[in-house]
Design a protein around this motif. Structure first.
Motif, PDB file in Angstrom:
ATOM      1  N   MET A   1       0.841  -1.174   0.000  1.00 60.67           N
ATOM      2  CA  MET A   1       0.000   0.000   0.000  1.00 60.67           C
ATOM      3  C   MET A   1       0.883   1.232   0.000  1.00 60.67           C
ATOM      4  SD  MET A   1      -2.463   2.143   2.244  1.00 60.67           S
ATOM      5  CE  MET A   1      -1.444   3.265   2.810  1.00 60.67           C
ATOM      6  N   MET A   2       0.576   2.143  -0.851  1.00 59.92           N
ATOM      7  CA  MET A   2       1.383   3.352  -0.953  1.00 59.92           C
ATOM      8  C   MET A   2       0.441   4.543  -1.076  1.00 59.92           C
ATOM      9  SD  MET A   2       4.717   3.674  -1.359  1.00 59.92           S
ATOM     10  CE  MET A   2       5.921   4.805  -1.941  1.00 59.92           C
ATOM     11  N   VAL A   3       0.568   5.477  -0.180  1.00 58.46           N
ATOM     12  CA  VAL A   3      -0.249   6.689  -0.214  1.00 58.46           C
ATOM     13  C   VAL A   3       0.566   7.781  -0.893  1.00 58.46           C
ATOM     14  CG1 VAL A   3      -1.402   8.408   1.213  1.00 58.46           C
ATOM     15  CG2 VAL A   3      -1.456   6.024   1.892  1.00 58.46           C
ATOM     16  N   SER A   4      -0.077   8.563  -1.727  1.00 56.59           N
ATOM     17  CA  SER A   4       0.623   9.638  -2.427  1.00 56.59           C
ATOM     18  C   SER A   4       0.983  10.759  -1.453  1.00 56.59           C
ATOM     19  CB  SER A   4      -0.255  10.185  -3.553  1.00 56.59           C
ATOM     20  OG  SER A   4       0.336  11.342  -4.097  1.00 56.59           O
ATOM     21  N   ILE A   5       2.272  10.888  -1.165  1.00 53.59           N
ATOM     22  CA  ILE A   5       2.728  11.927  -0.238  1.00 53.59           C
ATOM     23  C   ILE A   5       2.443  13.314  -0.809  1.00 53.59           C
ATOM     24  CG2 ILE A   5       5.077  11.894  -1.120  1.00 53.59           C
ATOM     25  CD1 ILE A   5       6.040  12.562   1.703  1.00 53.59           C
ATOM     26  N   TRP A   6       2.548  13.463  -2.126  1.00 50.68           N
ATOM     27  CA  TRP A   6       2.336  14.772  -2.744  1.00 50.68           C
ATOM     28  C   TRP A   6       0.888  15.211  -2.621  1.00 50.68           C
ATOM     29  CZ3 TRP A   6       6.552  17.231  -2.992  1.00 50.68           C
ATOM     30  CH2 TRP A   6       7.736  16.565  -3.256  1.00 50.68           C
ATOM     31  N   LYS A   7      -0.041  14.272  -2.776  1.00 50.84           N
ATOM     32  CA  LYS A   7      -1.455  14.617  -2.660  1.00 50.84           C
ATOM     33  C   LYS A   7      -1.768  15.083  -1.237  1.00 50.84           C
ATOM     34  CE  LYS A   7      -4.322  11.896  -4.699  1.00 50.84           C
ATOM     35  NZ  LYS A   7      -5.184  10.744  -5.040  1.00 50.84           N
ATOM     36  N   VAL A   8      -1.249  14.363  -0.253  1.00 51.53           N
ATOM     37  CA  VAL A   8      -1.486  14.726   1.150  1.00 51.53           C
ATOM     38  C   VAL A   8      -0.801  16.052   1.471  1.00 51.53           C
ATOM     39  CG1 VAL A   8      -1.069  14.035   3.546  1.00 51.53           C
ATOM     40  CG2 VAL A   8      -1.799  12.333   1.871  1.00 51.53           C
ATOM     41  N   TRP A   9       0.450  16.201   1.061  1.00 50.46           N
ATOM     42  CA  TRP A   9       1.221  17.399   1.394  1.00 50.46           C
ATOM     43  C   TRP A   9       0.629  18.647   0.739  1.00 50.46           C
ATOM     44  CZ3 TRP A   9       7.293  17.615   0.901  1.00 50.46           C
ATOM     45  CH2 TRP A   9       7.790  18.607   1.739  1.00 50.46           C
ATOM     46  N   LEU A  10       0.364  18.583  -0.561  1.00 52.92           N
ATOM     47  CA  LEU A  10      -0.156  19.763  -1.257  1.00 52.92           C
ATOM     48  C   LEU A  10      -1.554  20.144  -0.770  1.00 52.92           C
ATOM     49  CD1 LEU A  10       1.119  19.153  -4.887  1.00 52.92           C
ATOM     50  CD2 LEU A  10       1.950  20.826  -3.220  1.00 52.92           C
ATOM     51  N   THR A  11      -2.392  19.156  -0.527  1.00 50.16           N
ATOM     52  CA  THR A  11      -3.732  19.462  -0.008  1.00 50.16           C
ATOM     53  C   THR A  11      -3.634  20.123   1.355  1.00 50.16           C
ATOM     54  OG1 THR A  11      -4.639  17.579  -1.204  1.00 50.16           O
ATOM     55  CG2 THR A  11      -5.984  18.494   0.564  1.00 50.16           C
ATOM     56  N   THR A  12      -2.762  19.599   2.193  1.00 50.94           N
ATOM     57  CA  THR A  12      -2.604  20.151   3.543  1.00 50.94           C
ATOM     58  C   THR A  12      -2.074  21.581   3.496  1.00 50.94           C
ATOM     59  OG1 THR A  12      -2.154  17.944   4.387  1.00 50.94           O
ATOM     60  CG2 THR A  12      -1.505  19.793   5.782  1.00 50.94           C
ATOM     61  N   VAL A  13      -1.018  21.789   2.738  1.00 45.46           N
ATOM     62  CA  VAL A  13      -0.357  23.098   2.715  1.00 45.46           C
ATOM     63  C   VAL A  13      -1.188  24.157   1.990  1.00 45.46           C
ATOM     64  CG1 VAL A  13       1.677  24.314   1.846  1.00 45.46           C
ATOM     65  CG2 VAL A  13       1.947  22.144   3.010  1.00 45.46           C
ATOM     66  N   LEU A  14      -1.869  23.774   0.919  1.00 42.07           N
ATOM     67  CA  LEU A  14      -2.614  24.761   0.129  1.00 42.07           C
ATOM     68  C   LEU A  14      -4.040  24.998   0.646  1.00 42.07           C
ATOM     69  CD1 LEU A  14      -1.503  23.739  -3.460  1.00 42.07           C
ATOM     70  CD2 LEU A  14      -0.657  25.640  -2.075  1.00 42.07           C
ATOM     71  N   ALA A  15      -4.720  23.950   1.056  1.00 41.52           N
ATOM     72  CA  ALA A  15      -6.128  24.090   1.432  1.00 41.52           C
ATOM     73  C   ALA A  15      -6.326  24.570   2.874  1.00 41.52           C
ATOM     74  CB  ALA A  15      -6.867  22.771   1.222  1.00 41.52           C
ATOM     75  N   SER A  16      -5.416  24.235   3.763  1.00 40.21           N
ATOM     76  CA  SER A  16      -5.592  24.606   5.177  1.00 40.21           C
ATOM     77  C   SER A  16      -5.670  26.112   5.410  1.00 40.21           C
ATOM     78  CB  SER A  16      -4.475  24.010   6.026  1.00 40.21           C
ATOM     79  OG  SER A  16      -4.506  22.616   5.949  1.00 40.21           O
ATOM     80  N   PRO A  17      -4.755  26.919   4.853  1.00 40.13           N
ATOM     81  CA  PRO A  17      -4.888  28.364   5.048  1.00 40.13           C
ATOM     82  C   PRO A  17      -6.190  28.920   4.481  1.00 40.13           C
ATOM     83  CG  PRO A  17      -2.695  27.845   4.258  1.00 40.13           C
ATOM     84  CD  PRO A  17      -3.511  26.587   4.150  1.00 40.13           C
ATOM     85  N   VAL A  18      -6.618  28.374   3.344  1.00 45.32           N
ATOM     86  CA  VAL A  18      -7.879  28.835   2.749  1.00 45.32           C
ATOM     87  C   VAL A  18      -9.041  28.466   3.669  1.00 45.32           C
ATOM     88  CG1 VAL A  18      -9.445  28.554   0.785  1.00 45.32           C
ATOM     89  CG2 VAL A  18      -6.979  28.740   0.405  1.00 45.32           C
ATOM     90  N   LEU A  19      -9.041  27.235   4.171  1.00 49.64           N
ATOM     91  CA  LEU A  19     -10.105  26.797   5.074  1.00 49.64           C
ATOM     92  C   LEU A  19     -10.146  27.630   6.351  1.00 49.64           C
ATOM     93  CD1 LEU A  19     -12.356  24.693   5.559  1.00 49.64           C
ATOM     94  CD2 LEU A  19     -10.618  23.253   6.627  1.00 49.64           C
ATOM     95  N   PHE A  20      -8.993  28.108   6.786  1.00 50.77           N
ATOM     96  CA  PHE A  20      -8.944  28.931   7.993  1.00 50.77           C
ATOM     97  C   PHE A  20      -9.274  30.395   7.709  1.00 50.77           C
ATOM     98  CE2 PHE A  20      -6.497  31.727  10.858  1.00 50.77           C
ATOM     99  CZ  PHE A  20      -7.104  31.400  12.053  1.00 50.77           C
ATOM    100  N   TRP A  21      -8.616  31.000   6.713  1.00 50.17           N
ATOM    101  CA  TRP A  21      -8.710  32.442   6.515  1.00 50.17           C
ATOM    102  C   TRP A  21      -9.990  32.899   5.831  1.00 50.17           C
ATOM    103  CZ3 TRP A  21      -6.179  35.350   9.536  1.00 50.17           C
ATOM    104  CH2 TRP A  21      -4.915  34.995   9.980  1.00 50.17           C
ATOM    105  N   VAL A  22     -10.546  32.120   4.918  1.00 48.61           N
ATOM    106  CA  VAL A  22     -11.754  32.574   4.215  1.00 48.61           C
ATOM    107  C   VAL A  22     -12.949  32.710   5.171  1.00 48.61           C
ATOM    108  CG1 VAL A  22     -13.440  31.965   2.422  1.00 48.61           C
ATOM    109  CG2 VAL A  22     -10.991  31.869   1.934  1.00 48.61           C
ATOM    110  N   PRO A  23     -13.269  31.708   6.004  1.00 44.54           N
ATOM    111  CA  PRO A  23     -14.364  31.934   6.961  1.00 44.54           C
ATOM    112  C   PRO A  23     -14.076  33.064   7.952  1.00 44.54           C
ATOM    113  CG  PRO A  23     -13.890  29.604   6.800  1.00 44.54           C
ATOM    114  CD  PRO A  23     -12.811  30.330   6.046  1.00 44.54           C
ATOM    115  N   THR A  24     -12.806  33.191   8.336  1.00 46.55           N
ATOM    116  CA  THR A  24     -12.420  34.283   9.238  1.00 46.55           C
ATOM    117  C   THR A  24     -12.641  35.631   8.561  1.00 46.55           C
ATOM    118  OG1 THR A  24     -10.796  32.861  10.310  1.00 46.55           O
ATOM    119  CG2 THR A  24     -10.530  35.232  10.599  1.00 46.55           C
ATOM    120  N   ALA A  25     -12.282  35.721   7.289  1.00 46.94           N
ATOM    121  CA  ALA A  25     -12.473  36.972   6.546  1.00 46.94           C
ATOM    122  C   ALA A  25     -13.951  37.304   6.414  1.00 46.94           C
ATOM    123  CB  ALA A  25     -11.832  36.860   5.169  1.00 46.94           C
ATOM    124  N   PHE A  26     -14.779  36.299   6.142  1.00 45.46           N
ATOM    125  CA  PHE A  26     -16.222  36.544   6.069  1.00 45.46           C
ATOM    126  C   PHE A  26     -16.784  36.996   7.410  1.00 45.46           C
ATOM    127  CE2 PHE A  26     -16.473  33.835   2.174  1.00 45.46           C
ATOM    128  CZ  PHE A  26     -17.082  34.786   1.377  1.00 45.46           C
TER     129      PHE A  26
END
Length: 141
Positions: A1-26
């Protein structure tokens, strides 16, 4: 079994700030100009997220390789890798500290990182290598 490290890493690094800052901005903006003032925060958030995630993703990569080499069951591998992500993210926020780790927003920053790290891990397909010797009828000895 091999999980794509890039998929996990990029989703975490790119989506987390958006998930945090966009609702805060609203929540904190009354006008569109105030909402747009949060956009410059996203790039430093992504850069710091990338830098602070290197140790956790390094451990994730090594354990992912080890679990793959041992032909671990997908469920076991996902649980182990999830625990690595949880401990890594919470340890990072504990070491960094500050107001970002407090739950005073709609979504706390550690919660955003945990959600964005675990989602691709649990909802992605696993890559398994099949043994071609077992599938080839000509190699029956």
């Amino acid at each position: 079994m091999m999980v794509s490290i890039w998929k996990v890493w990029l989703t975490t690094v790119l989506a987390s700030p958006v998930l945090f800052w966009v609702p805060t901005a609203f929540q904190e903006s009354e006008e569109i100009a105030e909402f747009l003032s949060f956009l410059p925060i996203l790039l430093p958030s992504v850069l710091f997220g990338f830098l602070f995630s290197i140790p956790t993703m390094g451990l994730f990569y090594l354990l992912n390789q080890k679990l793959h080499d041992k032909n671990s069951k997908p469920l076991i591998a996902k649980v182990v890798l999830s625990l690595v992500m949880i401990v890594g993210i919470l340890t990072t926020f504990n070491l960094v500290g500050g107001s970002f780790s407090k739950i005073d927003k709609i979504v706390s920053l550690p919660t955003a990182y945990l959600f964005c790290a675990l989602t691709p891990l649990w909802f992605s397909s696993v890559h398994t290598e099949k043994n071609t010797d077992d599938q080839c009828p000509e190699k029956i000895a």
